[in-house]
Motif scaffolding. Structure first.
Motif, mmCIF file in Angstrom:
data_model
loop_
_atom_site.group_PDB
_atom_site.id
_atom_site.type_symbol
_atom_site.label_atom_id
_atom_site.label_comp_id
_atom_site.label_asym_id
_atom_site.label_seq_id
_atom_site.Cartn_x
_atom_site.Cartn_y
_atom_site.Cartn_z
ATOM 1 N N GLU A 125 -24.011 0.605 19.482
ATOM 2 C CA GLU A 125 -24.646 1.243 20.627
ATOM 3 C C GLU A 125 -25.245 2.602 20.218
ATOM 4 O OE1 GLU A 125 -23.273 3.423 24.642
ATOM 5 O OE2 GLU A 125 -21.912 1.911 23.841
ATOM 6 N N LEU A 126 -24.478 3.366 19.443
ATOM 7 C CA LEU A 126 -24.937 4.697 19.031
ATOM 8 C C LEU A 126 -26.213 4.633 18.188
ATOM 9 C CD1 LEU A 126 -21.723 6.664 17.962
ATOM 10 C CD2 LEU A 126 -23.115 6.974 20.004
ATOM 11 N N ILE A 127 -26.277 3.602 17.328
ATOM 12 C CA ILE A 127 -27.381 3.533 16.380
ATOM 13 C C ILE A 127 -28.692 3.237 17.114
ATOM 14 C CG2 ILE A 127 -27.442 1.082 15.692
ATOM 15 C CD1 ILE A 127 -27.088 4.018 13.283
ATOM 16 N N ALA A 151 -29.734 12.221 17.644
ATOM 17 C CA ALA A 151 -30.204 11.963 19.009
ATOM 18 C C ALA A 151 -29.004 11.930 19.959
ATOM 19 C CB ALA A 151 -30.945 10.632 19.053
ATOM 20 N N ASN A 163 -30.400 2.056 8.795
ATOM 21 C CA ASN A 163 -30.615 2.333 10.216
ATOM 22 C C ASN A 163 -30.710 3.826 10.538
ATOM 23 O OD1 ASN A 163 -30.436 -0.303 11.776
ATOM 24 N ND2 ASN A 163 -28.723 -0.462 10.358
ATOM 25 N N SER A 164 -30.773 4.656 9.497
ATOM 26 C CA SER A 164 -30.664 6.091 9.740
ATOM 27 C C SER A 164 -31.977 6.728 10.159
ATOM 28 C CB SER A 164 -30.172 6.788 8.474
ATOM 29 O OG SER A 164 -31.184 6.717 7.494
ATOM 30 N N TYR A 206 -16.662 10.480 28.416
ATOM 31 C CA TYR A 206 -16.446 9.347 27.513
ATOM 32 C C TYR A 206 -15.646 9.722 26.265
ATOM 33 C CZ TYR A 206 -17.618 5.702 24.137
ATOM 34 O OH TYR A 206 -17.553 4.728 23.179
ATOM 35 N N LEU A 238 -29.496 4.779 19.958
ATOM 36 C CA LEU A 238 -29.815 5.950 20.790
ATOM 37 C C LEU A 238 -31.212 6.485 20.498
ATOM 38 C CD1 LEU A 238 -26.663 8.247 20.992
ATOM 39 C CD2 LEU A 238 -27.712 6.902 22.782
ATOM 40 N N HIS A 297 -26.103 10.156 17.936
ATOM 41 C CA HIS A 297 -26.483 9.258 16.841
ATOM 42 C C HIS A 297 -25.943 9.832 15.528
ATOM 43 C CE1 HIS A 297 -29.094 7.263 13.912
ATOM 44 N NE2 HIS A 297 -29.434 6.387 14.848
ATOM 45 N N PRO A 298 -25.325 8.972 14.700
ATOM 46 C CA PRO A 298 -24.664 9.507 13.508
ATOM 47 C C PRO A 298 -25.620 10.129 12.481
ATOM 48 C CG PRO A 298 -24.487 7.102 13.609
ATOM 49 C CD PRO A 298 -25.037 7.548 14.900
ATOM 50 N N TYR A 299 -26.866 9.748 12.470
ATOM 51 C CA TYR A 299 -27.774 10.275 11.438
ATOM 52 C C TYR A 299 -28.846 11.183 12.017
ATOM 53 C CZ TYR A 299 -25.475 6.645 8.847
ATOM 54 O OH TYR A 299 -24.515 5.871 8.273
ATOM 55 N N GLU A 342 -19.057 0.326 19.347
ATOM 56 C CA GLU A 342 -19.539 1.665 19.660
ATOM 57 C C GLU A 342 -20.704 2.067 18.750
ATOM 58 O OE1 GLU A 342 -16.744 4.833 18.933
ATOM 59 O OE2 GLU A 342 -17.224 5.669 20.890
ATOM 60 N N TRP A 343 -20.539 1.751 17.451
ATOM 61 C CA TRP A 343 -21.576 2.141 16.482
ATOM 62 C C TRP A 343 -22.892 1.445 16.796
ATOM 63 C CZ3 TRP A 343 -24.662 0.266 12.401
ATOM 64 C CH2 TRP A 343 -25.079 1.218 11.472
#
Lengths: 446, 289
Positions: free
Chosen positions: A442-444, B48, A107-108, B55, A446, B43-45, A439-440
């Protein structure tokens, strides 16, 4: 989607005939162009030279390709460096990551699936030659995302000499929870204070759930259409495994050596303990350290509760290819990962470490050489894998927040050592991880 | 006295450019980015971003592990500063005497400071690890690093030991600069060694002590990472999980950039606050020559 693509391709082909523009879809790649590619890996110690020598062989066969090999720290460090490098636009062409990073990498948005590149550059990768548990771990929804490289499972390692001294059968290691416990009691009676240990690592706990054929996360163990939304490790299987583990600790049979990979090895090598659980990639190392003392080492399958019908999932790492590189470099990188998974490198890698070869042909060659007759301990991990049934559980669970989940589980296990109730600890861990998953997911997006 | 001037009005600014370039690129810009990311989901990677208001702050302040690491950090800092300054003052006083081979002792005592935190951690691991630690062998206690309270103790001792050399050098310099005549006068007036130490030596040492207090605070809050990573990884069960280690985990292991930004913002505020408080309270009692 696939059908749509085919239609689109046909239309485009058709249109190129009509317009006669002759612009080809598959870009022509100059295979012999001189290219330099980067390869970052996470194997330390003597394994650095081993990988270098594999890559040297590759360069000797492909004189136009130069590979810069770099050891970039642990899996986690290597992953972070690759992510930052990708943001900065200079990602390594190939990097090495751990199995639990798989769903994150998929998903990166920074990688190209290996099979997609293989199709693009018309390189044949004999996927059927890969062992099923190996290919199914790195296959997600029908797509081979990364190239399997170093695969292992946990094993029980035991000191045959100390087993004999305690009146136990050195050729027949215990295979069940009860068996390990009884052996530990006998060893303790023979004068070893805390006879069993393994390092604090959630991997063992995950495998213990898998051996009871229980999924670790929901949505088909993380392999379904939707991303996983909750963990399941706090069910009956997880409780049974941890109850047994903590029970051995409470009864003074198990030594808590903390996290990391050196303490349990040291305790085993010094004869402080007679039985450890560790990665099968430690076979070489532990055999040598026991031989120094004149002791003989045996290996066995990791234990399960009486009657459990599951199997193990592979651990270890695989090679990922990053996107956005010139075609010549992508092709060279693809050749490199294909080479590393081929027979000769895999056999050398297996002999030097204990990670098992990922392909059947490599295994056959090792058998023909008589390698396993001389070194039966190198075969145990492999047999353990072969008797494992093929299920979604033994394919291995996928989870985006896996590294953090492991840290949480390990912290809760330490609380259990200090007296916390096992089922409460697992429920607390599950609650924390479920929040993180929400949370993850949702973040992924973005 | 006539001040030396620059021939051109712009030259001084030009000379400052390299320094400021380095500061802006490596300090101000990242600091500003961190401050900004405190209010974003990331975004972790891909990196973004999406604005998320408070929050991240809300999330970390409702995390019991983070809250408990506040306390762990405070205990760690107080112990490291108090224990560290006291030990190094004592050792500096001993070193300041006329003894044979003082130079050798001095070099040996300053040595630990030259080690990297990772090496220092490895040394303490040799001593205390549960499998084959030397101290474990001689005391018969294996659980130094697997029991929550003793693990914190080991980490504190390691951190004090690691910074001993730094403190000793500064104390030794300060001791050398104490005017001999003041001490002699006091001696003639009949003050005993204890009185002489507290009324004269200690008074002269106060600016240095103040300086070391500030430096050790930053050390305890920011530089303990290497030691803790090698020795305990923040465990057992979060008992050595200081703020800087939690921050490392959130950024480098958990890839939660928003949390990590919020945490480093908080950590920065804490150290600023402590330093300002120290200037406000302690500095008034400091006697500058």
């Amino acid at each position: 989607m696939k059908r749509f693509l085919i239609v689109l391709l046909v239309l485009m082909l058709g249109s190129s005939f009509i317009f006669g523009a002759g612009q080809q879809e598959v870009s022509l790649v100059d295979e012999d162009a001189n290219v330099t590619i980067d390869f970052w890996h996470a194997m330390s110690g003597t394994r650095i030279e081993l990988i270098q020598s594999i890559v040297d062989d590759f360069m000797a066969q492909n004189p136009n390709i130069t590979v810069n090999v770099q050891y970039t720290g642990s899996y986690n460090d290597t992953l972070n460096k690759a992510v930052s490098a990708h943001k900065a636009g200079n990602a390594p062409h190939v990097f090495h990551s751990y199995e639990i990073g798989t769903l994150g990498m998929i998903n990166s948005g920074m990688i190209s699936p290996v099979d997609q590149l293989a199709d693009r550059y018309d390189i044949e990768i004999p996927w059927d030659d890969f062992f099923v548990p190996v290919q199914s771990y790195y296959k997600y929804q029908g797509r081979h995302y990364s190239m399997p490289f170093n695969s292992s499972t946990p094993l029980i390692f035991y000191n045959k000499t100390l087993f004999e001294k305690a009146g136990l059968d050195p050729e027949n290691p215990p295979k069940t929870y009860e068996g390990i416990r009884e052996a530990a009691i006998a060893l303790k009676a023979s004068g070893i204070d805390t006879p069993v240990t393994w390092n604090l690592h959630s991997w063992y706990f995950e495998q213990m759930c898998c051996l009871q054929d229980a999924p670790f996360v929901n949505n088909d163990n993380g392999r379904g259409k939707e991303l996983p939304t909750a963990v399941l490790f706090n069910g009956a299987a997880g409780n049974k495994a941890l109850d047994w583990w903590i029970g051995m600790y409470d009864d003074g049979l198990f030594m808590d050596v903390g996290p990391g990979w050196s303490n349990h090895r040291a305790a085993f090598g010094a004869g402080e303990v007679a039985m450890v659980m560790s990665s099968s990639s430690d076979v070489n190392l532990l055999t040598k350290s026991l031989a120094e003392k004149g002791w003989e080492m045996g290996t066995g399958f990791i234990p399960r509760p009486e009657g459990a019908t599951g199997g193990v999932a592979i651990g270890g790492g695989s090679l990922w290819m990053t996107n956005n590189h010139p075609a010549e470099e992508e092709l060279a990188a693809l050749k490199l990962v294909e080479f590393i998974s081929s027979d000769e490198p895999q056999m050398a890698w297996h002999k030097g470490t204990g990670y098992f070869p990922v392909r059947k042909t490599a295994m056959d060659k090792l058998e023909k050489e008589g390698w396993f007759i001389e070194n039966p301990n190198y075969l145990t991990a492999f047999e353990q894998l072969l008797v494992s049934p093929e299920t979604l559980n033994t394919a291995g669970s996928l989870l985006g927040v896996f590294p953090e989940t492991r840290a949480i589980i390990q912290s809760e296990i330490q609380e259990c050592y200090a007296g916390k109730d096992v089922s409460k600890a697992l429920d607390d861990a599950a609650a924390q991880v479920n929040d993180l998953i929400t949370e993850w997911n949702e973040l992924i997006d973005l | 006295m006539k001040q030396a001037g620059f021939s051109s009005k712009y030259l001084p600014y030009l000379l400052l450019v390299p320094t400021f370039a380095v500061l802006i690129i490596f300090l101000f810009y990242p600091a500003f980015e961190t401050f900004r990311l405190t209010f974003y989901k990331v975004h972790p990677y891909s990196g973004a971003e999406k604005f998320a208001g408070l929050y991240n702050l809300k999330k970390i302040f409702t995390n019991p592990d983070y809250l408990s690491s506040f306390w762990t950090s405070a205990i760690f800092a107080i112990a490291v500063i108090g224990f560290g300054l006291l030990t190094s003052l004592l050792l500096a006083l001993l070193l300041n005497q006329n003894i044979k081979g003082a130079k050798i002792y001095r070099s040996l005592l300053i040595w630990p400071y030259a080690l990297s935190p990772a090496i220092a951690g490895a040394l303490f691991n040799f001593l205390f690890n549960p499998a084959n630690g030397i101290i474990g062998y001689f005391t018969g206690i294996r659980t130094w690093m697997t029991n929550g309270s003793t693990a914190l103790f080991v980490v504190i001792i390691a951190a004090v030991w690691k910074n001993l050399g730094y403190n000793i050098i500064f104390y030794l310099t300060a001791l050398r600069n104490i005017p001999k005549d003041a001490l002699e006068a006091a001696e003639l007036d009949g003050a005993g060694p204890v009185r002489r130490f507290f009324s004269i030596t200690f008074a002269f040492l106060s600016p240095m002590t103040f300086f070391l207090l500030v430096m050790n605070t930053t050390y305890a809050y920011f530089s303990a990472f290497g030691l803790i990573d090698v020795l305990t990884e923040g465990g057992p069960a979060e008992s050595t999980n200081v703020l800087i280690y939690q921050l490392y985990k959130d950024f480098f292991v958990n890839s939660r950039i928003g949390y990590a930004a919020a945490e480093s913002f908080i950590l920065f505020m804490i150290v600023v606050l402590i330093t300002v408080m120290q200037f406000q309270t302690t500095e008034k009692k400091v006697y500058y020559q």
